[in-house]
Structure formats: C-alpha cells, structure tokens
Scaffold this active site. Structure first.
Site, PDB file in Angstrom:
ATOM      1  N   SER A 154       0.816  -1.225   0.000  1.00 46.29           N
ATOM      2  CA  SER A 154       0.000   0.000   0.000  1.00 46.29           C
ATOM      3  C   SER A 154       0.841   1.262   0.000  1.00 46.29           C
ATOM      4  O   SER A 154       1.661   1.472   0.903  1.00 46.29           O
ATOM      5  CB  SER A 154      -0.898   0.056   1.236  1.00 46.29           C
ATOM      6  OG  SER A 154      -1.870  -0.925   1.172  1.00 46.29           O
ATOM      7  N   HIS A 199      -3.273   0.263  -4.771  1.00 43.76           N
ATOM      8  CA  HIS A 199      -2.713  -0.954  -5.380  1.00 43.76           C
ATOM      9  C   HIS A 199      -3.009  -0.912  -6.866  1.00 43.76           C
ATOM     10  O   HIS A 199      -4.150  -1.067  -7.285  1.00 43.76           O
ATOM     11  CB  HIS A 199      -3.339  -2.209  -4.761  1.00 43.76           C
ATOM     12  CG  HIS A 199      -2.815  -2.476  -3.399  1.00 43.76           C
ATOM     13  ND1 HIS A 199      -1.894  -3.454  -3.133  1.00 43.76           N
ATOM     14  CD2 HIS A 199      -3.048  -1.850  -2.237  1.00 43.76           C
ATOM     15  CE1 HIS A 199      -1.594  -3.434  -1.856  1.00 43.76           C
ATOM     16  NE2 HIS A 199      -2.283  -2.470  -1.279  1.00 43.76           N
ATOM     17  N   MET A 237      -2.399  -6.775   6.923  1.00 42.07           N
ATOM     18  CA  MET A 237      -3.365  -7.704   6.320  1.00 42.07           C
ATOM     19  C   MET A 237      -2.793  -8.430   5.103  1.00 42.07           C
ATOM     20  O   MET A 237      -3.542  -8.796   4.189  1.00 42.07           O
ATOM     21  CB  MET A 237      -4.626  -6.941   5.904  1.00 42.07           C
ATOM     22  CG  MET A 237      -5.287  -6.230   7.068  1.00 42.07           C
ATOM     23  SD  MET A 237      -6.658  -5.232   6.529  1.00 42.07           S
ATOM     24  CE  MET A 237      -6.886  -4.170   7.966  1.00 42.07           C
ATOM     25  N   SER A 238      -1.498  -8.626   5.072  1.00 34.77           N
ATOM     26  CA  SER A 238      -0.921  -9.256   3.874  1.00 34.77           C
ATOM     27  C   SER A 238       0.300 -10.104   4.245  1.00 34.77           C
ATOM     28  O   SER A 238       0.513 -10.429   5.408  1.00 34.77           O
ATOM     29  CB  SER A 238      -0.511  -8.165   2.876  1.00 34.77           C
ATOM     30  OG  SER A 238       0.542  -7.392   3.388  1.00 34.77           O
ATOM     31  N   HIS A 284      -5.250  -9.041  -1.515  1.00 39.62           N
ATOM     32  CA  HIS A 284      -5.361  -9.397  -0.096  1.00 39.62           C
ATOM     33  C   HIS A 284      -6.381 -10.516   0.069  1.00 39.62           C
ATOM     34  O   HIS A 284      -7.370 -10.581  -0.673  1.00 39.62           O
ATOM     35  CB  HIS A 284      -5.801  -8.193   0.728  1.00 39.62           C
ATOM     36  CG  HIS A 284      -4.878  -7.023   0.619  1.00 39.62           C
ATOM     37  ND1 HIS A 284      -4.921  -6.167  -0.449  1.00 39.62           N
ATOM     38  CD2 HIS A 284      -3.883  -6.595   1.428  1.00 39.62           C
ATOM     39  CE1 HIS A 284      -3.985  -5.243  -0.287  1.00 39.62           C
ATOM     40  NE2 HIS A 284      -3.334  -5.488   0.844  1.00 39.62           N
ATOM     41  N   ASN A 326       1.050   3.752  10.850  1.00 44.21           N
ATOM     42  CA  ASN A 326       0.169   4.277  11.902  1.00 44.21           C
ATOM     43  C   ASN A 326       0.439   3.518  13.198  1.00 44.21           C
ATOM     44  O   ASN A 326       1.008   2.436  13.182  1.00 44.21           O
ATOM     45  CB  ASN A 326      -1.302   4.063  11.484  1.00 44.21           C
ATOM     46  CG  ASN A 326      -1.596   2.611  11.141  1.00 44.21           C
ATOM     47  OD1 ASN A 326      -1.305   2.152  10.031  1.00 44.21           O
ATOM     48  ND2 ASN A 326      -2.102   1.873  12.094  1.00 44.21           N
ATOM     49  N   HIS A 349      -7.604   4.272   5.864  1.00 40.69           N
ATOM     50  CA  HIS A 349      -6.708   3.846   4.780  1.00 40.69           C
ATOM     51  C   HIS A 349      -5.976   5.047   4.164  1.00 40.69           C
ATOM     52  O   HIS A 349      -4.836   4.929   3.723  1.00 40.69           O
ATOM     53  CB  HIS A 349      -7.501   3.087   3.712  1.00 40.69           C
ATOM     54  CG  HIS A 349      -6.646   2.483   2.637  1.00 40.69           C
ATOM     55  ND1 HIS A 349      -5.697   1.510   2.908  1.00 40.69           N
ATOM     56  CD2 HIS A 349      -6.571   2.719   1.309  1.00 40.69           C
ATOM     57  CE1 HIS A 349      -5.091   1.182   1.777  1.00 40.69           C
ATOM     58  NE2 HIS A 349      -5.597   1.900   0.798  1.00 40.69           N
ATOM     59  N   ALA A 408       2.401  -2.063   4.174  1.00 43.09           N
ATOM     60  CA  ALA A 408       2.099  -1.034   5.165  1.00 43.09           C
ATOM     61  C   ALA A 408       1.568  -1.770   6.387  1.00 43.09           C
ATOM     62  O   ALA A 408       0.823  -2.740   6.245  1.00 43.09           O
ATOM     63  CB  ALA A 408       1.044  -0.098   4.616  1.00 43.09           C
ATOM     64  N   TYR A 443      -8.659 -10.794   2.195  1.00 39.86           N
ATOM     65  CA  TYR A 443     -10.023 -10.315   2.464  1.00 39.86           C
ATOM     66  C   TYR A 443     -10.749  -9.871   1.188  1.00 39.86           C
ATOM     67  O   TYR A 443     -11.979  -9.785   1.174  1.00 39.86           O
ATOM     68  CB  TYR A 443     -10.018  -9.168   3.489  1.00 39.86           C
ATOM     69  CG  TYR A 443      -9.320  -7.895   3.042  1.00 39.86           C
ATOM     70  CD1 TYR A 443      -9.907  -7.019   2.130  1.00 39.86           C
ATOM     71  CD2 TYR A 443      -8.059  -7.579   3.534  1.00 39.86           C
ATOM     72  CE1 TYR A 443      -9.254  -5.864   1.721  1.00 39.86           C
ATOM     73  CE2 TYR A 443      -7.403  -6.428   3.137  1.00 39.86           C
ATOM     74  CZ  TYR A 443      -8.011  -5.584   2.229  1.00 39.86           C
ATOM     75  OH  TYR A 443      -7.366  -4.454   1.820  1.00 39.86           O
ATOM     76  N   GLU A 444     -10.008  -9.615   0.121  1.00 39.80           N
ATOM     77  CA  GLU A 444     -10.662  -9.149  -1.112  1.00 39.80           C
ATOM     78  C   GLU A 444     -11.459 -10.256  -1.784  1.00 39.80           C
ATOM     79  O   GLU A 444     -12.465  -9.995  -2.435  1.00 39.80           O
ATOM     80  CB  GLU A 444      -9.619  -8.632  -2.109  1.00 39.80           C
ATOM     81  CG  GLU A 444      -8.953  -7.340  -1.685  1.00 39.80           C
ATOM     82  CD  GLU A 444      -7.944  -6.897  -2.728  1.00 39.80           C
ATOM     83  OE1 GLU A 444      -8.367  -6.510  -3.831  1.00 39.80           O
ATOM     84  OE2 GLU A 444      -6.731  -6.947  -2.436  1.00 39.80           O
TER      85      GLU A 444
HETATM   86  N1  HPA Z   1      -3.689  -2.875  10.999  1.00 37.05           N
HETATM   87  C1  HPA Z   1      -3.777  -3.737   9.972  1.00 37.05           C
HETATM   88  N2  HPA Z   1      -3.315  -3.482   8.760  1.00 37.05           N
HETATM   89  C2  HPA Z   1      -2.719  -2.294   8.551  1.00 37.05           C
HETATM   90  C3  HPA Z   1      -2.585  -1.352   9.574  1.00 37.05           C
HETATM   91  C4  HPA Z   1      -3.102  -1.655  10.865  1.00 37.05           C
HETATM   92  O1  HPA Z   1      -3.038  -0.866  11.831  1.00 37.05           O
HETATM   93  N3  HPA Z   1      -1.941  -0.288   9.048  1.00 37.05           N
HETATM   94  C5  HPA Z   1      -1.688  -0.585   7.742  1.00 37.05           C
HETATM   95  N4  HPA Z   1      -2.156  -1.810   7.439  1.00 37.05           N
END
Ligand code: HPA
Length: 278
Positions: free
Chosen positions: A32, A63, A214-215, A91, A238, A250, A121, A93-94
């Site tokens: 990301s 993406h 998530m990847s 991903h 973050n 996001h 990310a 989840y997609e």
């Molecule tokens: N959690 C899950 N996936 C993420 C995060 C997060 O805080 N930041 C970027 N991808």
C-alpha cells in the site's frame, strides 16, 4: 500442485513471456502506497494485470495492479540489475480465496525468481515504533490460519525459517551503511479488512508481534517453501488501534507510506544492488 492452477499458471507465464525477454532473479512486491518505487527502474515492460490471463484482480486503492520488468541501475560501480516489481497485491479479504493471494508467488517462481522482497504497510504494535518507521521482518505469525504450502505439496512438513537469515544480516548492514534507520520485528498477518480492535492489538503484542497488517504472511510462507529467499520490509504507517487514541483510516496509511518513500526507495535500491552479489 492443483492441476487447474498448474494449467492456468502455464498460460499466464506464456502470456508474460510474450511481453518481455527479461529474466530477473529478484522480485519485489510493493505494498500500500509503495508502488511508486518503480519510478527508480528503467522500465522494459509494464503489464496491466487485468490483461493477463487468469491473474486475479486487486480492488484496493493504492494498489495499481501492474507488473513491471525493468533494470535498477547503479553508476559506481556501473551495473544494471533486472528486477520484477509487482505494483500492488491481492489481499485475502478481497476474495476470501487464498489461491488469488498466492497466484503471483507461483508466477514469480515459474519466472525463475530466486529472491523475493515483500513490502507492506503495517500498524505499529511495538510501543517504540512510530508512523514512518521501517521494520525488517525477523519472523511472522500467521493469524489468517491458512497454510499456503498446501497448494504445492499436500501435507509435507517444512521446517525452516521463512525469512532468509543471510538476507536479514545483509539488510541490517546495508541500512547502517546507507544511514537509513531500520527496526527489526515480528510481523503479524491478519485477515482484515477492518482494522483490529484495541484488544486484538493487545493480543498481537502479547504473542510477540511488533507490527500488524493484512498481507504478506501467506505469500512469504509459500515463497520460502518454493525455495525462494524471502525478506520482508514493513512501512509502519500508523499506531495500531489503542496504542494512541488517534482514529485510523486507509488514507492515513497511504499518506504516510508516501511520506516515507524516499527513505524506503533508498534502502530497497541499496538492498537490490547488493543482493545481486549474494
Ligand atoms: N492494521 C492492519 N493493517 C494495517 C494497519 C493496521 O493498523 N496499518 C496498515 N495496514
């Protein structure tokens, strides 16, 4: 391997080979907000993944869904390293279908990739991490509860580190030499797509996680099982939920990834240029 996937991969590979003669040994998956790294390559071929037979589609913003073949060039000493870059990924989840996540890894393997850099990310769980930090993956915890090696070898047991120890050592040295601050830690992969609750982040911390995302985890396990040397770099975009009271979205993730891109690119390029000697 699953006969249907095997047939699909064959068709995918012959399509890709019709677009380029380049045969990189090194590939990078750009997570990301990190897709712009390809601006550092002298591009030989850009293939929109939507034109590739059987290639799964990415739907996430940030993406791009392209695969790019190009050269990373160095002036001193003069050299040119062929690289395959995946701009964006699918991903879990997609689609809810692990095969779509793994498809690009099978493609990379069939194209002859020996070294795979997975970038992403991630939220910082370790209290010493701050948005904008880069973290090298020492190890991972797979909380998607999938085991991607099933796709290639049924129930054979594999027991070796997923993240290549020589690459880890080398990357730490390179980061020091290039003056790019780099932390190390354990990446915990969850399914998403919603961000974690504060309690889930606390759980991730207690099981040894430093970053959550998530990847990556299923891709890394498969690539390693296929014999590729794997390394992972997370851009901490973050504080994970509950680490501070800040709300998370996001947009923030892609904004911070964008902010870090110069440092990220400097590190990745130095790594690729050195990895060529490995
Ligand atoms: N959690 C899950 N996936 C993420 C995060 C997060 O805080 N930041 C970027 N991808």
């Amino acid at each position: 391997m699953d006969k249907l996937i095997e047939k699909e991969i064959k068709e995918t590979i012959s399509f890709i080979k019709s677009k380029t003669k380049l045969k990189p040994k090194i590939a990078i998956v750009l997570g990301s907000g990190l897709g712009d790294y390809t601006n550092h390559l002298k591009v030989e071929a850009t293939i929109d993944t939507s034109t590739i037979p059987h290639y799964p589609k990415s739907t996430v913003e940030g993406h791009k869904g392209k695969i790019i073949f190009g050269f990373l060039r160095d002036t001193k000493p003069k050299k040119s390293v062929p690289v395959l870059a995946f701009q964006g990924r699918i991903h879990y989840y997609e689609t809810g279908d692990i095969r779509t996540v793994l498809f690009p890894i099978l493609v990379a393997h069939q194209l002859g990739i020996k070294i795979l850099f997975l970038t992403n990310a991630a939220g910082g769980v370790n209290r010493h991490f701050h948005p904008g930090d880069l973290m090298l993956t020492k190890d991972q915890v797979n909380l998607t509860f999938e085991n991607p090696t099933a796709i290639i070898n049924g129930n054979k047991k594999i027991n070796k580190p997923i993240y290549d120890e020589d690459l880890i050592k080398m990357i730490i040295k390179i980061a020091e030499k290039s003056n790019v601050p780099l932390s190390e830690g354990v990446y915990v992969g969850v399914k998403g797509p919603s961000y974690e609750t504060a309690s889930e982040v606390e759980m991730v911390r207690r099981i040894g996680g430093d970053a959550v995302g998530m990847s990556t985890v299923n891709e890394a396990t498969l690539a390693s099982a296929l014999g590729m040397r794997v390394a992972g770099i997370s851009c901490i975009t973050n504080y994970a939920t509950g680490v501070t009271s800040a709300k998370l979205d996001h947009e923030e993730v892609t904004f911070v990834a964008n902010m870090v891109k110069d440092r990220f690119s400097k590190l990745v390029s130095s790594i690729i240029l050195s990895t060529n000697n490995l």
